[in-house]
Design an enzyme around this catalytic site. Structure first.
Site, PDB file in Angstrom:
ATOM      1  N   LYS A   1      -3.603   7.699 -10.491  1.00 58.18           N
ATOM      2  CA  LYS A   1      -3.299   8.988 -11.110  1.00 58.18           C
ATOM      3  C   LYS A   1      -2.515   8.881 -12.419  1.00 58.18           C
ATOM      4  CE  LYS A   1      -3.249  11.484  -6.708  1.00 58.18           C
ATOM      5  NZ  LYS A   1      -2.469  12.379  -5.828  1.00 58.18           N
TER       6      LYS A   1
ATOM      7  N   GLY B   1       9.863  -0.345  -8.623  1.00 55.19           N
ATOM      8  CA  GLY B   1      10.399   0.813  -9.342  1.00 55.19           C
ATOM      9  C   GLY B   1      11.198   0.450 -10.573  1.00 55.19           C
TER      10      GLY B   1
ATOM     11  N   GLY C   1       3.803  -2.959  -7.194  1.00 55.34           N
ATOM     12  CA  GLY C   1       3.284  -3.369  -5.893  1.00 55.34           C
ATOM     13  C   GLY C   1       1.801  -3.699  -5.876  1.00 55.34           C
TER      14      GLY C   1
ATOM     15  N   ARG D   1      11.461 -12.825  -1.098  1.00 59.58           N
ATOM     16  CA  ARG D   1      12.668 -12.329  -1.766  1.00 59.58           C
ATOM     17  C   ARG D   1      13.870 -13.235  -1.500  1.00 59.58           C
ATOM     18  NH1 ARG D   1      12.264  -5.676  -1.272  1.00 59.58           N
ATOM     19  NH2 ARG D   1      10.882  -5.442  -3.053  1.00 59.58           N
TER      20      ARG D   1
END
Length: 395
Positions: free
Chosen positions: A197, A377, A354, A36
Site C-alpha cells: 500500500k 520501524g 521485515g 538478535r
C-alpha cells in the site's frame, strides 16, 4: 550527527549499562532464532575486553507495564551465554535494591541481565524517575538497540542524558550504513520501494523523491501509481482512493529531478495461489478479470540496468507477491543482480524492513548486500527523514 562509540569511552572497571534488543522468538522456554543475540555479541565482548562490566537492559514482548511471567528475560540466559561466551547473572528487576546489589557485585568477565524494562509502566512513558533508578546501576550508558531508537522510552532516551553515553557496535554499524545510504551517499542513488500500500509508505516516498536519483516502485503500490496514469489494473490490489496522492508524489519527483520507474510489463493471474496459471502482459494490458502479482521480465531487465548505473542502493519491500511462486521471480532476479554488484564492490547496498529481509533471504541475496538492517520501524522512520529519539539523545 556526532555520537560517541565504545572507543571514545573509558570502560575500565566501569559498569556499562547497555540497552540491547534481544526480543527473540521463544518456544517452550527455548530461543528458536538467536539472530538478535548474535548481533549484540560484538558490543558485549568489546566491553569485556576493555575491562568493563556489561549490564544489559532490554524489553521483551508487550507486558504493558505489568509483570508477566511469560515475558521474563530469564529463559534467554542459556542462549546469551552461548553466543556471548561469558557467564550471565540475572536480576529479577531492572531497578531497585536487588538490581543495584547485583550490579555492584558483578565480577570482571561476567554479564548482568536485568529483567524486562517494560514490566514498568514508566518505560514506555519515558518517565524520568524510572531512568534515574536505572542510572544508579551503571557508570556509562551504551545504546546498542537501533531497532528501538525510534521510541522515546526511559531506557532509550531519558537514560542517555543521565550518564556518559555512546553507541554500541550494532548501533554504530546501523548509523554508519544509513549515513552512507542517505546522509552522504555516492551518486547515483537508487531506491527500491515495494509493498502492498502507498498509504503505509507516504512519508517514505515523499522523503525519498527528494533524496534519491531514481525510485523503483514495485508490489501492490505500483498498481496504484499505474492507476494514477489512467491504466486499468483489473482486479489487482490497488488503492484507487490514493491515485491523487500518487500523482502528487510523481509531480514532486519530476520537480526534483527524481526519475520514477514503474513496471513496463507485469505478471497477471486469475487466482492467488502457488503455481497459479499466469502470463506476462504489458502493464497497460492487464485483463479486466485478472490481477497483477509481479513485475515482468522486461521490467526486471530495466531495473537491473538501473542498478548498473547506480553507486548506492536502498531497498525496502518486494517487487511482487514474493511469498509464493511464480510471483517471486522479479524480486529474486533483481535482488540476485544487486547482490552480484555488491559482491564485486560496484554498489553500496543497504536494505531493511521485515518483508525485505525475508524476501532477500529467500532470494539468497542478503549475505552479499553491504548492510541488512533488522530494525524494522526504526529503519523506516530514518528513511522517512524523521529524528530518532534514541539516536538524538546520544549526540
Amino acid at each position: 550527527m556526532a555520537w560517541k562509540t565504545l572507543d571514545d569511552m573509558d570502560l575500565k572497571d566501569k559498569r556499562v549499562l547497555t540497552r540491547v534488543d534481544i526480543n527473540v522468538p521463544v518456544e517452550a522456554g527455548r530461543v528458536t532464532d538467536a539472530t538478535r543475540i548474535e548481533r549484540i555479541a560484538p558490543t558485549v565482548r568489546d566491553i569485556l575486553a576493555a575491562g568493563g562490566k556489561p549490564v544489559l537492559l532490554a524489553h521483551f514482548g508487550r507486558p504493558k507495564g505489568q509483570r508477566v511471567d511469560d515475558m521474563s528475560l530469564q529463559p534467554l540466559i542459556p542462549a546469551l551465554e552461548q553466543h556471548l561466551g561469558a557467564p550471565v547473572v540475572f536480576a529479577a528487576d531492572c531497578i531497585g535494591p536487588a538490581a543495584e546489589a547485583a550490579a555492584d557485585a558483578l565480577q570482571p568477565g561476567q554479564v548482568l541481565l536485568l529483567e524486562n524494562t517494560r514490566f514498568h509502566a514508566g518505560e514506555e512513558k519515558n518517565a524520568p524517575e524510572l531512568a534515574a533508578a536505572m542510572a544508579r546501576l551503571g557508570d556509562v550508558y551504551c545504546n546498542d538497540a537501533f531497532s528501538a531508537a525510534h521510541r522515546a522510552h526511559a531506557s532509550t532516551e531519558a537514560l542517555a542524558h543521565l550518564l556518559p553515553s555512546c553507541a554500541g557496535r550494532l548501533m554504530q554499524a546501523e548509523l554508519s550504513a544509513l549515513e552512507k545510504a542517505l546522509g552522504a551517499p555516492e551518486r547515483p542513488v537508487v531506491a527500491v520501494v515495494g509493498g502492498a500500500k502507498v498509504s503505509t509508505k507516504l512519508e517514505l516516498l515523499s522523503n525519498l523523491v527528494e533524496k534519491v536519483d531514481i525510485l523503483v516502485i514495485g508490489g501492490g503500490m505500483a498498481n496504484t501509481f499505474l492507476a494514477a496514469q489512467g491504466i486499468d489494473v483489473g482486479k489487482s490490489l490497488c488503492e484507487h482512493d490514493m491515485t491523487g496522492t500518487a500523482k502528487d508524489i510523481a509531480e514532486k519527483a519530476a520537480r526534483g529531478g527524481c526519475e520514477i520507474l514503474l513496471p513496463r510489463d507485469v505478471v497477471v493471474a486469475w487466482e492467488f495461489k502457488e503455481g497459479a496459471d499466469s502470463k506476462v502482459v504489458k502493464a497497460e494490458d492487464c485483463p479486466a478479470d485478472a490481477m497483477i502479482l509481479d513485475a515482468g521480465p522486461d521490467s526486471v531487465a530495466h531495473i537491473c540496468q538501473t542498478f548498473d548505473r547506480a553507486k548506492t542502493l536502498i531497498w525496502n519491500g518486494p517487487l511482487g507477491a514474493f511469498e509464493i511462486a511464480p510471483f517471486d521471480a522479479a524480486t529474486n532476479a533483481a535482488a540476485a543482480y544487486a547482490a552480484g554488484l555488491s559482491r564485486s564492490g560496484k554498489l553500496v547496498s543497504v536494505a531493511g524492513g521485515g518483508d525485505t529481509v525475508a524476501a532477500l533471504n529467500k532470494a539468497d541475496a542478503a549475505e552479499a548486500f553491504t548492510y541488512i538492517s533488522t530494525a524494522g520501524g526504526a529503519f523506516l522512520e530514518w528513511m522517512e527523514g524523521k529524528t530518532l529519539p534514541g539516536v538524538a539523545a546520544l549526540g
